[in-house]
Motif scaffolding. Structure first.
Motif, PDB file in Angstrom:
ATOM      1  N   TRP A 209      -9.153   4.143   6.200  1.00  0.00           N
ATOM      2  CA  TRP A 209      -8.672   2.786   6.410  1.00  0.00           C
ATOM      3  C   TRP A 209      -9.807   1.846   6.811  1.00  0.00           C
ATOM      4  O   TRP A 209     -10.911   2.268   7.147  1.00  0.00           O
ATOM      5  CB  TRP A 209      -7.541   2.755   7.426  1.00  0.00           C
ATOM      6  CG  TRP A 209      -7.894   2.956   8.862  1.00  0.00           C
ATOM      7  CD1 TRP A 209      -8.155   2.001   9.805  1.00  0.00           C
ATOM      8  CD2 TRP A 209      -7.989   4.218   9.556  1.00  0.00           C
ATOM      9  NE1 TRP A 209      -8.391   2.577  11.027  1.00  0.00           N
ATOM     10  CE2 TRP A 209      -8.300   3.928  10.907  1.00  0.00           C
ATOM     11  CE3 TRP A 209      -7.831   5.547   9.162  1.00  0.00           C
ATOM     12  CZ2 TRP A 209      -8.468   4.927  11.858  1.00  0.00           C
ATOM     13  CZ3 TRP A 209      -8.004   6.543  10.101  1.00  0.00           C
ATOM     14  CH2 TRP A 209      -8.309   6.234  11.425  1.00  0.00           C
TER      15      TRP A 209
ATOM     16  N   ASP B 230       0.835  -1.205   0.000  1.00  0.00           N
ATOM     17  CA  ASP B 230       0.000   0.000   0.000  1.00  0.00           C
ATOM     18  C   ASP B 230       0.869   1.255   0.000  1.00  0.00           C
ATOM     19  O   ASP B 230       0.638   2.200   0.769  1.00  0.00           O
ATOM     20  CB  ASP B 230      -0.940   0.021   1.212  1.00  0.00           C
ATOM     21  CG  ASP B 230      -2.074  -0.991   1.101  1.00  0.00           C
ATOM     22  OD1 ASP B 230      -2.143  -1.672   0.065  1.00  0.00           O
ATOM     23  OD2 ASP B 230      -2.867  -1.103   2.045  1.00  0.00           O
TER      24      ASP B 230
ATOM     25  N   ALA C 171      -5.223   0.818   3.805  1.00  0.00           N
ATOM     26  CA  ALA C 171      -5.366   2.258   3.989  1.00  0.00           C
ATOM     27  C   ALA C 171      -5.101   3.000   2.690  1.00  0.00           C
ATOM     28  O   ALA C 171      -4.456   2.493   1.770  1.00  0.00           O
ATOM     29  CB  ALA C 171      -4.408   2.750   5.068  1.00  0.00           C
TER      30      ALA C 171
ATOM     31  N   THR D 298       4.124   6.769   2.655  1.00  0.00           N
ATOM     32  CA  THR D 298       3.439   5.897   3.604  1.00  0.00           C
ATOM     33  C   THR D 298       3.402   4.476   3.081  1.00  0.00           C
ATOM     34  O   THR D 298       3.434   4.240   1.871  1.00  0.00           O
ATOM     35  CB  THR D 298       2.003   6.374   3.881  1.00  0.00           C
ATOM     36  OG1 THR D 298       1.259   6.398   2.655  1.00  0.00           O
ATOM     37  CG2 THR D 298       1.990   7.759   4.497  1.00  0.00           C
TER      38      THR D 298
ATOM     39  N   ARG E  44       2.299   0.096   4.526  1.00  0.00           N
ATOM     40  CA  ARG E  44       1.951  -0.875   5.555  1.00  0.00           C
ATOM     41  C   ARG E  44       3.054  -1.914   5.631  1.00  0.00           C
ATOM     42  O   ARG E  44       3.651  -2.271   4.617  1.00  0.00           O
ATOM     43  CB  ARG E  44       0.640  -1.598   5.216  1.00  0.00           C
ATOM     44  CG  ARG E  44      -0.610  -0.771   5.427  1.00  0.00           C
ATOM     45  CD  ARG E  44      -1.850  -1.657   5.446  1.00  0.00           C
ATOM     46  NE  ARG E  44      -1.946  -2.509   4.277  1.00  0.00           N
ATOM     47  CZ  ARG E  44      -2.169  -3.816   4.306  1.00  0.00           C
ATOM     48  NH1 ARG E  44      -2.286  -4.440   5.473  1.00  0.00           N
ATOM     49  NH2 ARG E  44      -2.275  -4.514   3.199  1.00  0.00           N
TER      50      ARG E  44
ATOM     51  N   LEU F 107      -0.107   2.262  10.253  1.00  0.00           N
ATOM     52  CA  LEU F 107       0.415   2.735   8.976  1.00  0.00           C
ATOM     53  C   LEU F 107       1.706   3.501   9.237  1.00  0.00           C
ATOM     54  O   LEU F 107       1.747   4.400  10.076  1.00  0.00           O
ATOM     55  CB  LEU F 107      -0.625   3.654   8.317  1.00  0.00           C
ATOM     56  CG  LEU F 107      -0.376   4.099   6.884  1.00  0.00           C
ATOM     57  CD1 LEU F 107      -0.441   2.916   5.928  1.00  0.00           C
ATOM     58  CD2 LEU F 107      -1.405   5.151   6.479  1.00  0.00           C
TER      59      LEU F 107
END
Length: 266
Positions: free
Chosen positions: A135, A71, A122, A84, A86, A92
């Motif tokens: 999310w 992600d 998310a 960002t 995961r 996160l």
């Protein structure tokens, strides 16, 4: 719709196992966050800038994380990039970098969203000044719902509790959230998995849900939907896209899209 490059730009042509990537821009250069692996199968997340003329400005990539993630997302707000992802832990993860890809955060941080939702999916969006994270989290009934929160440029939550967007479902899991800023409001889409359906809702700049429970997207498919994407449209609203196998006798997957207006109609 005319391609500006006669051939694809190689972002990472070394031995790799890259599968995930996130693309963003600071208004001057493009930046790609991607996962790669060396010949010893050591994985990492790296970022590269690409100039408007297609020149890759960071040939070796800038190290963001020694490890792997999924992600992946790249956003730009208040003068910095926010990467960002995961991992296999809770919540996160994120790290900020300058437009020159110099680290602002010396190490990854955990965003104040979904910390207890280990298996969440998310999506992160920006309006240029702050961020919105949507999310998937588990309910007490062991189903999943879609929630969200706004973050300021310092990555602090602006909502004291997560915003309920889909509402707690009574029957089907709500999954695969996608978020975007359309110029005046946030738009969040998701799958209602058991219903083989998709929904979308508007969230005001202040964090109020304008379409509680979401508006059904007329996908016209009797099959499950896969690989959702959401992009802002000029003048407001968004385009929700996905693929499905309704024409499986001719091709395995086809891509479809439906506009969702700024007024909340699909």
């Amino acid at each position: 719709g005319v391609a500006l490059d006669a051939a694809p730009i190689p972002v990472n042509d070394v031995y790799s196992g890259e599968k995930y990537f996130g693309l963003g821009s600071d208004g001057q250069n493009w930046v790609v966050l991607y996962m790669t692996a060396d010949q010893s199968l050591n994985t990492s997340l790296r970022a590269k800038r690409i100039a408007p003329n297609g020149t890759v400005l960071d040939p070796s990539g800038v190290l963001v994380l020694a490890g792997n993630g999924s992600d992946l997302s790249t956003n730009f707000a208040s003068g910095n990039f926010l990467f960002t992802w995961r991992d296999f832990g809770a919540g996160l993860k994120a790290r900020r970098f300058t437009p020159q890809l110099q680290p602002v955060d010396l190490a990854p941080v955990t965003l104040p969203v979904g910390v207890a939702d280990v298996t969440m999916t998310a999506s992160v969006a920006t309006n240029g000044n702050e961020f919105f994270v949507a999310w998937m989290r588990q309910t007490p009934a062991f189903l999943t719902e879609i929630v969200g929160t706004r973050l300021n440029a310092n990555l602090n939550a602006l909502n004291p509790v997560p915003i309920s967007i889909s509402g707690a479902p009574s029957t089907w899991n709500q999954t695969n959230p996608r978020a975007v800023w359309d110029g005046g409001q946030w738009i969040v889409s998701w799958f209602s998995f058991g219903e083989q359906d998709a929904r979308a809702a508007r969230v005001s700049a202040a964090g109020s849900v304008l379409d509680p429970g979401g508006v059904a997207i007329p996908d016209g498919s009797p099959n499950y939907l896969y690989e959702p994407a959401l992009g802002a449209l000029p003048g407001g609203g968004a385009l929700f896209a996905w693929d499905d196998i309704r024409f499986a006798g001719f091709s395995l997957y086809d891509v479809f899209g439906v506009p969702f207006t700024a007024a909340g109609a699909a």
